[in-house]
Every structure is written in C-alpha cells, then in structure tokens.
Scaffold this active site. Structure first.
Site, PDB file in Angstrom:
ATOM      1  N   ASP A  31       0.848  -1.193   0.000  1.00 43.92           N
ATOM      2  CA  ASP A  31       0.000   0.000   0.000  1.00 43.92           C
ATOM      3  C   ASP A  31       0.888   1.248   0.000  1.00 43.92           C
ATOM      4  O   ASP A  31       1.890   1.320   0.712  1.00 43.92           O
ATOM      5  CB  ASP A  31      -0.914  -0.016   1.234  1.00 43.92           C
ATOM      6  CG  ASP A  31      -2.069   0.961   1.098  1.00 43.92           C
ATOM      7  OD1 ASP A  31      -3.214   0.519   0.963  1.00 43.92           O
ATOM      8  OD2 ASP A  31      -1.805   2.195   1.122  1.00 43.92           O
ATOM      9  N   ILE A  32       0.500   2.241  -0.790  1.00 39.51           N
ATOM     10  CA  ILE A  32       1.291   3.467  -0.931  1.00 39.51           C
ATOM     11  C   ILE A  32       1.259   4.314   0.344  1.00 39.51           C
ATOM     12  O   ILE A  32       2.143   5.136   0.583  1.00 39.51           O
ATOM     13  CB  ILE A  32       0.788   4.290  -2.149  1.00 39.51           C
ATOM     14  CG1 ILE A  32       1.859   5.230  -2.658  1.00 39.51           C
ATOM     15  CG2 ILE A  32      -0.510   5.027  -1.840  1.00 39.51           C
ATOM     16  CD1 ILE A  32       1.558   5.815  -4.031  1.00 39.51           C
ATOM     17  N   ASN A  87     -13.100  -2.956   2.634  1.00 37.70           N
ATOM     18  CA  ASN A  87     -14.060  -1.881   2.855  1.00 37.70           C
ATOM     19  C   ASN A  87     -15.057  -1.865   1.705  1.00 37.70           C
ATOM     20  O   ASN A  87     -14.669  -2.038   0.549  1.00 37.70           O
ATOM     21  CB  ASN A  87     -13.326  -0.541   2.938  1.00 37.70           C
ATOM     22  CG  ASN A  87     -12.399  -0.471   4.136  1.00 37.70           C
ATOM     23  OD1 ASN A  87     -12.737  -0.950   5.206  1.00 37.70           O
ATOM     24  ND2 ASN A  87     -11.225   0.107   3.960  1.00 37.70           N
ATOM     25  N   GLY A  93     -15.266   3.533   4.258  1.00 39.62           N
ATOM     26  CA  GLY A  93     -13.877   3.931   4.031  1.00 39.62           C
ATOM     27  C   GLY A  93     -13.310   3.488   2.702  1.00 39.62           C
ATOM     28  O   GLY A  93     -12.100   3.617   2.477  1.00 39.62           O
ATOM     29  N   GLN A  94     -14.161   2.946   1.802  1.00 44.20           N
ATOM     30  CA  GLN A  94     -13.625   2.545   0.490  1.00 44.20           C
ATOM     31  C   GLN A  94     -13.309   3.782  -0.337  1.00 44.20           C
ATOM     32  O   GLN A  94     -14.155   4.682  -0.480  1.00 44.20           O
ATOM     33  CB  GLN A  94     -14.623   1.650  -0.264  1.00 44.20           C
ATOM     34  CG  GLN A  94     -14.031   1.058  -1.537  1.00 44.20           C
ATOM     35  CD  GLN A  94     -14.983   0.134  -2.288  1.00 44.20           C
ATOM     36  OE1 GLN A  94     -16.144  -0.033  -1.925  1.00 44.20           O
ATOM     37  NE2 GLN A  94     -14.490  -0.465  -3.361  1.00 44.20           N
ATOM     38  N   HIS A 100     -10.250  -5.008  -3.416  1.00 44.69           N
ATOM     39  CA  HIS A 100      -8.940  -5.230  -2.825  1.00 44.69           C
ATOM     40  C   HIS A 100      -9.072  -5.716  -1.398  1.00 44.69           C
ATOM     41  O   HIS A 100      -9.962  -5.309  -0.661  1.00 44.69           O
ATOM     42  CB  HIS A 100      -8.068  -3.969  -2.880  1.00 44.69           C
ATOM     43  CG  HIS A 100      -8.742  -2.741  -2.329  1.00 44.69           C
ATOM     44  ND1 HIS A 100      -9.661  -2.016  -3.045  1.00 44.69           N
ATOM     45  CD2 HIS A 100      -8.621  -2.120  -1.138  1.00 44.69           C
ATOM     46  CE1 HIS A 100     -10.084  -0.991  -2.305  1.00 44.69           C
ATOM     47  NE2 HIS A 100      -9.478  -1.045  -1.141  1.00 44.69           N
ATOM     48  N   LEU A 101      -8.144  -6.588  -1.053  1.00 47.54           N
ATOM     49  CA  LEU A 101      -8.066  -7.141   0.295  1.00 47.54           C
ATOM     50  C   LEU A 101      -6.850  -6.535   0.974  1.00 47.54           C
ATOM     51  O   LEU A 101      -5.722  -6.671   0.484  1.00 47.54           O
ATOM     52  CB  LEU A 101      -7.916  -8.671   0.193  1.00 47.54           C
ATOM     53  CG  LEU A 101      -7.785  -9.448   1.496  1.00 47.54           C
ATOM     54  CD1 LEU A 101      -9.093  -9.381   2.296  1.00 47.54           C
ATOM     55  CD2 LEU A 101      -7.419 -10.907   1.202  1.00 47.54           C
ATOM     56  N   HIS A 102      -7.079  -5.822   2.090  1.00 45.48           N
ATOM     57  CA  HIS A 102      -5.962  -5.292   2.870  1.00 45.48           C
ATOM     58  C   HIS A 102      -5.424  -6.415   3.764  1.00 45.48           C
ATOM     59  O   HIS A 102      -6.198  -7.095   4.441  1.00 45.48           O
ATOM     60  CB  HIS A 102      -6.430  -4.166   3.808  1.00 45.48           C
ATOM     61  CG  HIS A 102      -6.962  -2.940   3.131  1.00 45.48           C
ATOM     62  ND1 HIS A 102      -6.205  -1.802   2.943  1.00 45.48           N
ATOM     63  CD2 HIS A 102      -8.187  -2.658   2.630  1.00 45.48           C
ATOM     64  CE1 HIS A 102      -6.947  -0.871   2.355  1.00 45.48           C
ATOM     65  NE2 HIS A 102      -8.159  -1.367   2.159  1.00 45.48           N
TER      66      HIS A 102
HETATM   67  P1  AMP Z   1      -9.753   1.543   0.530  1.00 44.22           P
HETATM   68  O1  AMP Z   1      -9.740   2.830   1.311  1.00 44.22           O
HETATM   69  O2  AMP Z   1     -10.208   0.347   1.301  1.00 44.22           O
HETATM   70  O3  AMP Z   1     -10.488   1.714  -0.788  1.00 44.22           O
HETATM   71  O4  AMP Z   1      -8.233   1.228   0.192  1.00 44.22           O
HETATM   72  C1  AMP Z   1      -7.544   1.782  -0.886  1.00 44.22           C
HETATM   73  C2  AMP Z   1      -6.088   1.702  -0.557  1.00 44.22           C
HETATM   74  O5  AMP Z   1      -5.348   1.892  -1.749  1.00 44.22           O
HETATM   75  C3  AMP Z   1      -5.620   2.769   0.425  1.00 44.22           C
HETATM   76  O6  AMP Z   1      -5.050   2.124   1.578  1.00 44.22           O
HETATM   77  C4  AMP Z   1      -4.582   3.565  -0.365  1.00 44.22           C
HETATM   78  O7  AMP Z   1      -3.491   3.987   0.418  1.00 44.22           O
HETATM   79  C5  AMP Z   1      -4.174   2.561  -1.422  1.00 44.22           C
HETATM   80  N1  AMP Z   1      -3.667   3.138  -2.665  1.00 44.22           N
HETATM   81  C6  AMP Z   1      -4.207   4.126  -3.403  1.00 44.22           C
HETATM   82  N2  AMP Z   1      -3.463   4.372  -4.494  1.00 44.22           N
HETATM   83  C7  AMP Z   1      -2.428   3.488  -4.448  1.00 44.22           C
HETATM   84  C8  AMP Z   1      -1.298   3.238  -5.297  1.00 44.22           C
HETATM   85  N3  AMP Z   1      -1.091   3.949  -6.409  1.00 44.22           N
HETATM   86  N4  AMP Z   1      -0.439   2.260  -4.933  1.00 44.22           N
HETATM   87  C9  AMP Z   1      -0.632   1.558  -3.810  1.00 44.22           C
HETATM   88  N5  AMP Z   1      -1.676   1.730  -2.973  1.00 44.22           N
HETATM   89  C10 AMP Z   1      -2.555   2.696  -3.283  1.00 44.22           C
END
Ligand code: AMP
Ligand code: ZN
Length: 114
Positions: A31-32, A87, A93-94, A100-102
């Site tokens: 994650d960034i 999410n 919080g999405q 995507h799976l955190h």
């Molecule tokens: P969510 O809030 O559950 O939709 O999670 C989206 C996640 O994507 C967040 O934790 C962001 O930090 C992550 N994210 C967004 N853009 C990028 C990217 N370019 N590379 C890696 N992670 C990202």
C-alpha cells in the site's frame, strides 16, 4: 480494464507499484500509504467495483485472494496476528473502487475499527 481506475492502471503497468506477487488472476503490492508496519493489498486482475459487486462466478477468485492474503501474512512474519479487511462503500472507508483485500499486521490492532 476501467480507464479511470488506479488499480487497473497498476495492472496494466501504467503506474508503478511495489509488487510482491502476481499470477494470471491476482496481484499483491505494498500500500502506498501504509497504516501498519505491514500493509499489503491483494487485488484481482478483473475489475470488480468492490465486495458487494461480487457474484457467484467470483467465489473461486475470492477464495484465492484470501489464501494469498494468508500466505503473504505468513511470509511477512505475522504469526502473532493480522487483519484481512475489505471496505465496502464510501461510509465504510472505500476510496478505490476496484476490489482489494488489505493485509494488515506488525502492530497491535484495536477493536472496534474506526
Ligand atoms: P480503501 O480505502 O479500502 O479503498 O483502500 C484503498 C487503498 O489503496 C488505500 O489504503 C490507499 O493507500 C491505497 N492506494 C491508493 N493508491 C495506491 C497506489 N497507487 N499504490 C498503492 N496503494 C494505493
Ligand atoms: Zn479497476
């Protein structure tokens, strides 16, 4: 591929990511903006808007995503515990509308989540 989707762009190689794993169905990358010492995202190559958009046809894919999340947590040394989070929707919080799976770990987690 959805034009405006940031994760589709990562899949296409149009924007960079710190890749950890890839196969014909899935990718995993860091994650960034990590919220824990280990914060990995597992995504399908197929554009699915989120958990609520899953269909019966995606059941095998979902199982593979969870298995990969478990494997990556083990490889990251998270044997003391980790969290798998999806999410669904803005109020949950999405922020990226590609499934995507955190995989979160490396610190003590609290409950309930914020
Ligand atoms: P969510 O809030 O559950 O939709 O999670 C989206 C996640 O994507 C967040 O934790 C962001 O930090 C992550 N994210 C967004 N853009 C990028 C990217 N370019 N590379 C890696 N992670 C990202
Ligand atoms: Zn997408």
């Amino acid at each position: 591929m959805t034009q405006a989707c940031i994760f589709c762009k990562i899949i296409a190689g149009d924007i960079p990511a710190k890749l950890i794993y890839e196969d014909d169905a899935m990718l995993a990358f860091h994650d960034i903006s990590p919220v824990a010492p280990t914060h990995i995202l597992v995504i399908p190559r197929k554009h699915i808007a989120g958990p609520a958009a899953l269909t019966q046809a995606d059941e095998t894919l979902m199982g593979k995503m969870v298995n990969l999340g478990n494997d990556l947590a083990a490889k990251a040394g998270l044997q003391d515990g980790f969290r798998l989070v999806m999410n669904n929707g803005e109020s949950a919080g999405q922020t990226v509308f590609h499934l995507h799976l955190h995989v979160l770990g490396g610190r003590v987690m609290t409950w309930p989540p914020g």
